[in-house]
Each structure stands twice: as structure tokens, then as C-alpha cells.
Design an enzyme around this catalytic site. Sequence first.
Site, short mmCIF file in Angstrom:
data_model
loop_
_atom_site.label_atom_id
_atom_site.label_comp_id
_atom_site.label_asym_id
_atom_site.label_seq_id
_atom_site.Cartn_x
_atom_site.Cartn_y
_atom_site.Cartn_z
CD GLN A 155 -9.85 -2.39 63.13
OE1 GLN A 155 -10.65 -2.47 64.07
NE2 GLN A 155 -10.24 -2.25 61.88
CG ASN A 156 -6.29 -7.70 60.06
OD1 ASN A 156 -7.36 -7.55 60.66
ND2 ASN A 156 -6.19 -7.62 58.74
N GLY A 185 -12.10 -3.95 54.62
CA GLY A 185 -12.36 -5.17 55.37
C GLY A 185 -12.48 -5.01 56.86
CB THR A 186 -12.45 -2.80 59.40
OG1 THR A 186 -12.81 -2.65 60.78
CG2 THR A 186 -12.45 -1.45 58.71
CE1 TYR A 227 -5.74 -14.75 72.57
CE2 TYR A 227 -5.24 -13.77 70.44
CZ TYR A 227 -5.95 -13.75 71.63
OH TYR A 227 -6.87 -12.76 71.87
CG HIS A 261 -6.45 -4.39 67.73
ND1 HIS A 261 -7.60 -4.60 67.00
CD2 HIS A 261 -6.62 -3.20 68.35
CE1 HIS A 261 -8.42 -3.59 67.17
NE2 HIS A 261 -7.85 -2.71 67.99
CG ASP A 279 -3.02 -11.09 59.23
OD1 ASP A 279 -4.25 -11.10 59.05
OD2 ASP A 279 -2.25 -10.31 58.61
N1 APR Z 1 -13.10 -8.52 51.40
C1 APR Z 1 -13.35 -7.36 52.06
N2 APR Z 1 -14.04 -7.28 53.22
C2 APR Z 1 -14.51 -8.44 53.72
C3 APR Z 1 -14.31 -9.69 53.10
C4 APR Z 1 -13.58 -9.70 51.88
N3 APR Z 1 -13.34 -10.85 51.21
N4 APR Z 1 -14.92 -10.65 53.86
C5 APR Z 1 -15.47 -10.02 54.93
N5 APR Z 1 -15.25 -8.69 54.84
C6 APR Z 1 -15.65 -7.65 55.77
C7 APR Z 1 -16.96 -7.91 56.50
O1 APR Z 1 -18.07 -7.48 55.71
C8 APR Z 1 -16.77 -7.06 57.76
O2 APR Z 1 -17.23 -5.74 57.56
O3 APR Z 1 -14.68 -7.56 56.78
C9 APR Z 1 -15.25 -7.05 57.96
C10 APR Z 1 -14.80 -7.90 59.13
O4 APR Z 1 -15.34 -7.34 60.31
P1 APR Z 1 -14.92 -7.99 61.71
O5 APR Z 1 -15.05 -9.48 61.63
O6 APR Z 1 -15.67 -7.23 62.76
O7 APR Z 1 -13.35 -7.70 61.83
P2 APR Z 1 -12.67 -6.34 62.25
O8 APR Z 1 -13.43 -5.15 61.76
O9 APR Z 1 -11.23 -6.44 61.84
O10 APR Z 1 -12.74 -6.39 63.86
C11 APR Z 1 -12.07 -5.35 64.56
O11 APR Z 1 -12.48 -6.53 66.62
O12 APR Z 1 -12.54 -8.56 67.66
C12 APR Z 1 -11.80 -7.41 67.53
O13 APR Z 1 -9.50 -7.17 67.82
C13 APR Z 1 -10.45 -7.72 66.97
O14 APR Z 1 -9.18 -6.43 65.40
C14 APR Z 1 -10.45 -6.99 65.64
C15 APR Z 1 -11.50 -5.91 65.83
#
Ligand code: APR
Length: 229
Positions: free
Chosen positions: A88-89, A172-173, A55, A106, A91
Site C-alpha cells: 500500500q506504500n 505493518g498495516t 507530496y 496506491h 515509497d
Molecule cells: N513495525 C511494524 N508495524 C508497525 C511499526 C513497525 N515498526 N510501526 C507501526 N506499525 C504498524 C501500526 O501499528 C499500524 O497498524 O503499522 C500500521 C500503520 O497503519 P497506517 O498508518 O494506517 O498505515 P497503512 O495501514 O499503510 O494505511 C493504509 O491508508 O492513508 C491511506 O493510502 C494510505 O496506503 C495508506 C493506507
Amino acid sequence: MDYKHVVVLTGAGISAESGIPTFRGAGGLWFKHRIEDVATTEAFARSPALVLEFYNQRRAQLEIAQPNKAHTALARLEQGYRVTIVTQNVDNLHERAGSTNVLHLHGQLCQARSSADPDLVVDIGYRPIRMGDTCPLGSQLRPDVVWFGEPVPMMHKASAVVATADTLLIIGTSLAVYPAASLAHEAPARAVVFVIDPEAEPGWIPGARVFREKATRRVPLLVDELLGM
Ligand code: APR
């Protein structure tokens, strides 16, 4: 004026173009580290210094990262709507872009908390947490983030927020992690839902308008559309 309520559910993808790696995409954090080694209470009990360093590296990276055009467009959206960002970020890029109503499901990288009392939270900015850094109760400080298997204290409030959405933006999730992912399906039937994600599948959310595009391209255009520009 009774502004309509836009709820924005964001994940790591909205910060990807700020140079912050996602978790599951190419080069994602979970391809470089095992979750069970750096993001669980068992990992912290077993190797606290390793977890702290994981972290500390992300916090140092955040200090040099900047909000991108997607973050700043969402801040601009507040000119015409009541906006709640449920992220969920961990940051702080939404806040640094100017968003004033951000709910962190989170936790937050720039906060530390007592490992004895989860309600004992301190702002640490971008400083590292070291072994021996203790809270006023004398227990080791830990990142104020939700590890896998831990409760998500803000979940109830987040559900209540989504239940009042006139418009829901999902940006973006991967919707891979629960309970956060369930929020994508909790907006009222009358709500208009948009999904922005290059990997989004059309059927992800029935009835949603899906943009298989990067956040920095589509979010500013969608905000202009919503503001009637
Ligand atoms: N613009 C939009 N979306 C994007 C971009 C971009 N430039 N680049 C990547 N993505 C998308 C990917 O296609 C994916 O669907 O962002 C998503 C990221 O997914 P993850 O990496 O799984 O992240 P997230 O959904 O935030 O994870 C949820 O999992 O590990 C835990 O606690 C952690 O908060 C996190 C949670």
C-alpha cells in the site's frame, strides 16, 4: 524448481523504522494533515499547489530514507521462494532493498502522471512537481498516487496474486483502508498466514500467527525460519 509462493501485504509500518511516518499511529500523517486537504481529487482541484507540496515533501524525505532490515530480509526471501510484494506504500524502499516483484496498490511517489490521462505516467525520481509542470498533452502533472475516492486499478491483479499464495505475510498495516484491507482475507484456506505489527490484535485474521513486534525485529527472524536457516 517449483518454489512456493509467498505473498507479502505491506503498509506504512514496514517503512516506519526507515523514518517515514505512518498515517494513523502516533505522529502519523493524518494527524498533521486533513485527508480532504491533501489526498483527494477535490483537494487537488481546490488547492493544487498545497497538494503538490505535501507530496514534494514526502518525496524529498524518501530520497534520504534507507530501506531497513525488514525490507532487505524480504528481498533475501527470494532466494527460496517466489515472492510477490503487494504494498500500500508509495515509497520505493522494497525495490531499493532488492525485491524484484512489487505491486503498488496506491501508486508511487517517484512517478507523476497527467491530470488529463491517468495512463500517461513519467518517472520523476525525487524531483518536486511544480505548478506549470505539464504532461505532453499540456495538462498539469500530479502525483501518480491513488487518492481517497479514486479507483484502485491494481486491485484486481492484487486479488489474483493473493489467491495463489501458499504463505501470506501481513506486515505493518492497520487494515483500515479498503479495498486494500480486504486482501488480508483473500488467501486460500490452505495458506499459512503471519501478521507482524506491534498493535496487531490476535483475532485480526483467524488462524494467523500474530507477532506483536516491530518489523525490523521479526521479519528477518521469520525469513530465516522460512528459508530453513
Ligand atoms: N513495525 C511494524 N508495524 C508497525 C511499526 C513497525 N515498526 N510501526 C507501526 N506499525 C504498524 C501500526 O501499528 C499500524 O497498524 O503499522 C500500521 C500503520 O497503519 P497506517 O498508518 O494506517 O498505515 P497503512 O495501514 O499503510 O494505511 C493504509 O491508508 O492513508 C491511506 O493510502 C494510505 O496506503 C495508506 C493506507
